[in-house]
Design a protein around this motif. Structure first.
Motif, PDB file in Angstrom:
ATOM      1  N   GLY A  26     -12.594   4.984  -2.186  1.00 28.61           N
ATOM      2  CA  GLY A  26     -12.749   3.687  -2.858  1.00 28.61           C
ATOM      3  C   GLY A  26     -11.363   3.118  -3.246  1.00 28.61           C
ATOM      4  N   LEU A  27     -10.159   3.561  -2.299  1.00 26.73           N
ATOM      5  CA  LEU A  27      -8.921   3.281  -2.438  1.00 26.73           C
ATOM      6  C   LEU A  27      -8.410   1.581  -2.437  1.00 26.73           C
ATOM      7  CD1 LEU A  27      -6.894   6.523  -1.046  1.00 26.73           C
ATOM      8  CD2 LEU A  27      -7.704   5.865  -3.163  1.00 26.73           C
ATOM      9  N   LYS A  28      -7.531   1.005  -2.973  1.00 28.14           N
ATOM     10  CA  LYS A  28      -7.132  -0.350  -2.712  1.00 28.14           C
ATOM     11  C   LYS A  28      -5.747  -0.387  -2.070  1.00 28.14           C
ATOM     12  CE  LYS A  28     -11.015  -1.761  -4.888  1.00 28.14           C
ATOM     13  NZ  LYS A  28     -11.766  -1.026  -3.890  1.00 28.14           N
ATOM     14  N   ASP A  29      -5.439  -1.385  -1.752  1.00 26.49           N
ATOM     15  CA  ASP A  29      -3.936  -1.653  -1.279  1.00 26.49           C
ATOM     16  C   ASP A  29      -3.015  -1.431  -2.390  1.00 26.49           C
ATOM     17  OD1 ASP A  29      -4.640  -2.136   1.273  1.00 26.49           O
ATOM     18  OD2 ASP A  29      -4.342  -4.486   1.273  1.00 26.49           O
ATOM     19  N   SER A  30      -3.237  -1.643  -3.631  1.00 28.16           N
ATOM     20  CA  SER A  30      -2.735  -1.329  -4.732  1.00 28.16           C
ATOM     21  C   SER A  30      -2.277  -0.146  -5.033  1.00 28.16           C
ATOM     22  CB  SER A  30      -3.142  -2.120  -6.020  1.00 28.16           C
ATOM     23  OG  SER A  30      -4.472  -1.850  -6.177  1.00 28.16           O
ATOM     24  N   ASP A  31      -3.270   0.803  -4.514  1.00 23.82           N
ATOM     25  CA  ASP A  31      -3.152   2.259  -4.903  1.00 23.82           C
ATOM     26  C   ASP A  31      -2.036   2.904  -3.941  1.00 23.82           C
ATOM     27  OD1 ASP A  31      -5.306   3.195  -6.664  1.00 23.82           O
ATOM     28  OD2 ASP A  31      -6.549   2.458  -4.982  1.00 23.82           O
ATOM     29  N   ASN A  32      -1.212   4.107  -4.335  1.00 21.26           N
ATOM     30  CA  ASN A  32       0.073   4.484  -3.950  1.00 21.26           C
ATOM     31  C   ASN A  32      -0.549   5.372  -2.566  1.00 21.26           C
ATOM     32  OD1 ASN A  32      -0.185   7.426  -4.171  1.00 21.26           O
ATOM     33  ND2 ASN A  32      -0.352   7.132  -6.288  1.00 21.26           N
ATOM     34  N   VAL A  33       0.411   5.391  -1.668  1.00 19.63           N
ATOM     35  CA  VAL A  33       0.245   5.938  -0.300  1.00 19.63           C
ATOM     36  C   VAL A  33      -0.108   7.403  -0.380  1.00 19.63           C
ATOM     37  CG1 VAL A  33       1.588   4.356   0.995  1.00 19.63           C
ATOM     38  CG2 VAL A  33       2.859   6.438   0.127  1.00 19.63           C
ATOM     39  N   GLY A  34       0.329   8.369  -1.410  1.00 17.23           N
ATOM     40  CA  GLY A  34       0.209   9.451  -1.628  1.00 17.23           C
ATOM     41  C   GLY A  34      -1.482   9.704  -1.871  1.00 17.23           C
ATOM     42  N   LYS A  35      -2.140   8.898  -2.504  1.00 17.50           N
ATOM     43  CA  LYS A  35      -3.561   9.063  -2.471  1.00 17.50           C
ATOM     44  C   LYS A  35      -4.388   8.924  -1.114  1.00 17.50           C
ATOM     45  CE  LYS A  35      -4.174   6.867  -7.063  1.00 17.50           C
ATOM     46  NZ  LYS A  35      -4.581   5.800  -7.854  1.00 17.50           N
ATOM     47  N   TYR A  36      -3.724   8.095  -0.386  1.00 17.42           N
ATOM     48  CA  TYR A  36      -4.281   8.164   0.983  1.00 17.42           C
ATOM     49  C   TYR A  36      -4.049   9.465   1.981  1.00 17.42           C
ATOM     50  CZ  TYR A  36      -5.040   2.916   0.663  1.00 17.42           C
ATOM     51  OH  TYR A  36      -5.352   1.829   0.261  1.00 17.42           O
ATOM     52  N   PHE A  37      -2.895   9.868   1.655  1.00 14.03           N
ATOM     53  CA  PHE A  37      -2.769  11.436   2.540  1.00 14.03           C
ATOM     54  C   PHE A  37      -3.314  12.484   1.752  1.00 14.03           C
ATOM     55  CE2 PHE A  37       0.350  14.670   3.662  1.00 14.03           C
ATOM     56  CZ  PHE A  37       0.199  14.632   5.177  1.00 14.03           C
ATOM     57  N   TYR A  38      -3.295  12.242   0.563  1.00 12.80           N
ATOM     58  CA  TYR A  38      -3.860  13.488  -0.226  1.00 12.80           C
ATOM     59  C   TYR A  38      -4.933  14.503   0.216  1.00 12.80           C
ATOM     60  CZ  TYR A  38      -5.701  16.453  -4.165  1.00 12.80           C
ATOM     61  OH  TYR A  38      -6.266  17.403  -4.987  1.00 12.80           O
ATOM     62  N   THR A  39      -6.074  13.672   0.747  1.00 13.50           N
ATOM     63  CA  THR A  39      -7.329  14.334   1.364  1.00 13.50           C
ATOM     64  C   THR A  39      -6.973  15.058   2.554  1.00 13.50           C
ATOM     65  OG1 THR A  39      -9.706  14.087   1.914  1.00 13.50           O
ATOM     66  CG2 THR A  39      -8.042  12.468   2.764  1.00 13.50           C
TER      67      THR A  39
END
Lengths: 372, 372
Positions: free
Chosen positions: B185-198
């Motif tokens: 449920g990430l958005k463009d406004s979320d930080n890129v670390g949240k994208y990489f975390y998984t």
């Protein structure tokens, strides 16, 4: 900056088209290195390197602040890098030449980053297995540049991730996906590693502060296509309590055949090419600024600005007087295009032979250069 | 799964509302652990742990394949984790109990991941400085669970990033931002670390193969909110040449006060709470399934399904006969709500006292448990 229709493309992953450096300065929001700044730098380094004298390093950010720090007696660091993907070409070595000179003149520590994950993330089908060989090979070239082993710390992203990942996460926590999209032209269909990658590029700019245990300035000499990473680094730095890094930015060594950045094709010269190969590539591929016939050339002279052999001499021939003589003689038609190419070969070959000799001996020093 | 309007929210970062486990099984695409599978597991472990007997661990993926591997005589690993952010609560310890039991019964190595970057990336304003304390504290609780030091390898993401980051990049290279958006449920406004975390969450599932130098199966016992990470891991695994990890998934320990997962508030019980605090929390906050008056309760009996003290006993009281007696007596009105709470306290206090004694002695063993 991506503008495929308009020809010029300048991103960390692609440089092509006719490079309009004025436009890059404007659009990247960087500053020209002017006479005042050169004089100021010269007070600390002694006579400027020919890459600075000739405005090949032509732009910067916060170089004044770096010099302020030096004048306050503070420690500063250098930081540059190399994403391993193939042999090191002469174009790659251009910013390294300035790094080496600055290291020697300012007696400062250089952090040399090897982002060995870059190709896995950005090039379809490239695995770490492919990159490993080039990591090893490229490090030999880095050492062969003559960096001071006491003042050089190579950090390999995957090997030294324990020194970097935490800080990269701090950077990531301040970097939205929107920002990464805007800066790097990423899409939702791009992999998440591309989004995170730039955070690892910021880390060596902050390592000096981490190593020294207090805010410590860092100067990044690199080609202008890398500037976008450090725009982000500068934006994030104060929010993490680090000083903004300075940059000093160079033009691209044009491809022998003409426009653009030296790309990694057959017609470019690798630091490991032998004399015969160098000669062949220059003779065969260097775009000539000469006239169609010897007679015409003798009469009207050549155009050094269009001649790639001459352009390359501006990058690699340190002697200003000799360069001027070549320039004037070529323009006057006294030097033929073939002779000009030969002059380039004569400049490159001893330089590369020395590099290759140092490279031959570099294997035993690899661990000495590693940050840990 | 996020459905705020419909009340139930189950993501690795939020669990709230009335949990509909049937719907989770359906929507997460996981399987129920049925009688056949329990029997099959039992052949390897001996009598099942009460968390399995009582279907608190109720769902799985690829558990059959894990058992196949065991039956072929292959080595398998366990993997679980803990993102440090505060004290360890009883709810956190539930999957650890099963990990410990499986480790003991199957004599297998457990990789215990501490993703200490999680809070910096996912919680505004949390720094590594904040997390560091909890990393240390939480590791003491992990050790106090009684894991075998010979068979347990704690990996702390930032400390051991050099063992993990390369593999995380491989995962990242196969994970698009679109996928991360859809799964988390990430958005463009979320930080890129949240994208990489998984991607870092996938790594311990692949470490067994890397450590053993050949494809090696890994079973992940965890709460069902973590399943989404491993859905991605399973998707990516074959494309990187690793076997898909198995999972064995548990329900959430409900909050003492009623619905949802045990959240980290005052009314929950930390593994380090003293006897008085435990008693006070249970007595004051445990939602009762009893009647309004003693008379009515004696006459009509209580509702153990609604009573949180009883529900908690299903998690922590290993003795089936005793539990059934309590169930029946409460239902028959023979046990009052206050007495039921006291029975829970009587079960928790010795368990926690033993935990705290082991925790007291754990400090000296921390490095022994580290993967390196």
């Amino acid at each position: 900056m991506t503008e495929k229709a308009g020809r010029m493309v300048v991103t960390p992953w692609e440089v092509s088209g006719r490079i309009d450096y004025d436009r890059l300065v404007r659009e990247f929001g960087v500053k020209r290195i002017d006479a005042r700044l050169k004089k100021r730098l010269e007070r600390h380094t002694g006579p400027l390197h020919h890459l600075l004298r000739r405005d090949i390093f032509f732009a910067h950010m916060y170089l004044d602040e770096i010099l302020d720090a030096i004048e306050r007696g503070e420690k500063v660091y250098l930081y540059t890098g190399r994403a391993p993907s193939g042999p090191v070409h002469l174009g790659h070595a251009v910013p390294w030449m300035l790094n080496r000179w600055l290291q020697e003149r300012l007696k400062v520590t250089l952090i040399f980053q090897i982002p060995d994950e870059e190709k896995t993330l950005f090039k379809e089908g490239v695995t770490f297995k492919d990159t490993e060989r080039w990591t090893r090979e490229n490090i030999l070239d880095i050492i062969a540049m003559g960096f001071d082993p006491e003042l050089t710390r190579i950090v390999v992203d995957t090997r030294h991730a324990d020194l970097m990942y935490k800080t990269a996460c701090e950077v990531a926590s301040k970097t939205t996906a929107s920002t990464a999209k805007a800066l790097f032209g990423l899409k939702d269909s791009d992999n998440v590693g591309k989004y995170f990658y730039t955070c690892m590029q910021s880390v060596p700019a902050f390592l000096p502060s981490i190593i020294e245990g207090k805010p410590t300035r860092c100067l990044i000499p690199c080609a202008i296509d890398q500037d976008v990473h450090f725009r982000l680094t500068r934006d994030v730095a104060p929010r993490l309590g680090y000083p903004k890094p300075g940059t000093i930015l160079c033009r691209f060594l044009p491809a022998l055949s003409g426009e653009g950045k030296l790309s990694s094709s057959d017609t470019n010269i690798a630091m490991t090419d032998d004399e015969r190969t160098v000669r062949k590539k220059v003779m065969k591929h260097a775009f000539s600024g000469g006239k169609d016939t010897v007679e015409e050339h003798r009469k009207h002279g050549g155009d050094p600005d269009a001649d790639m052999a001459y352009q390359w001499l501006t990058f690699f021939e340190p002697d200003d007087a000799k360069l001027k003589r070549i320039h004037d003689d070529y323009k006057a038609g006294k030097i033929l295009s073939g002779e000009l190419k030969q002059l380039l070969v004569d400049t490159l070959v001893p330089m590369m032979r020395a590099h290759q000799a140092r490279r031959e001996a570099a294997g035993k020093d690899v661990e000495k250069f590693m940050i840990r």
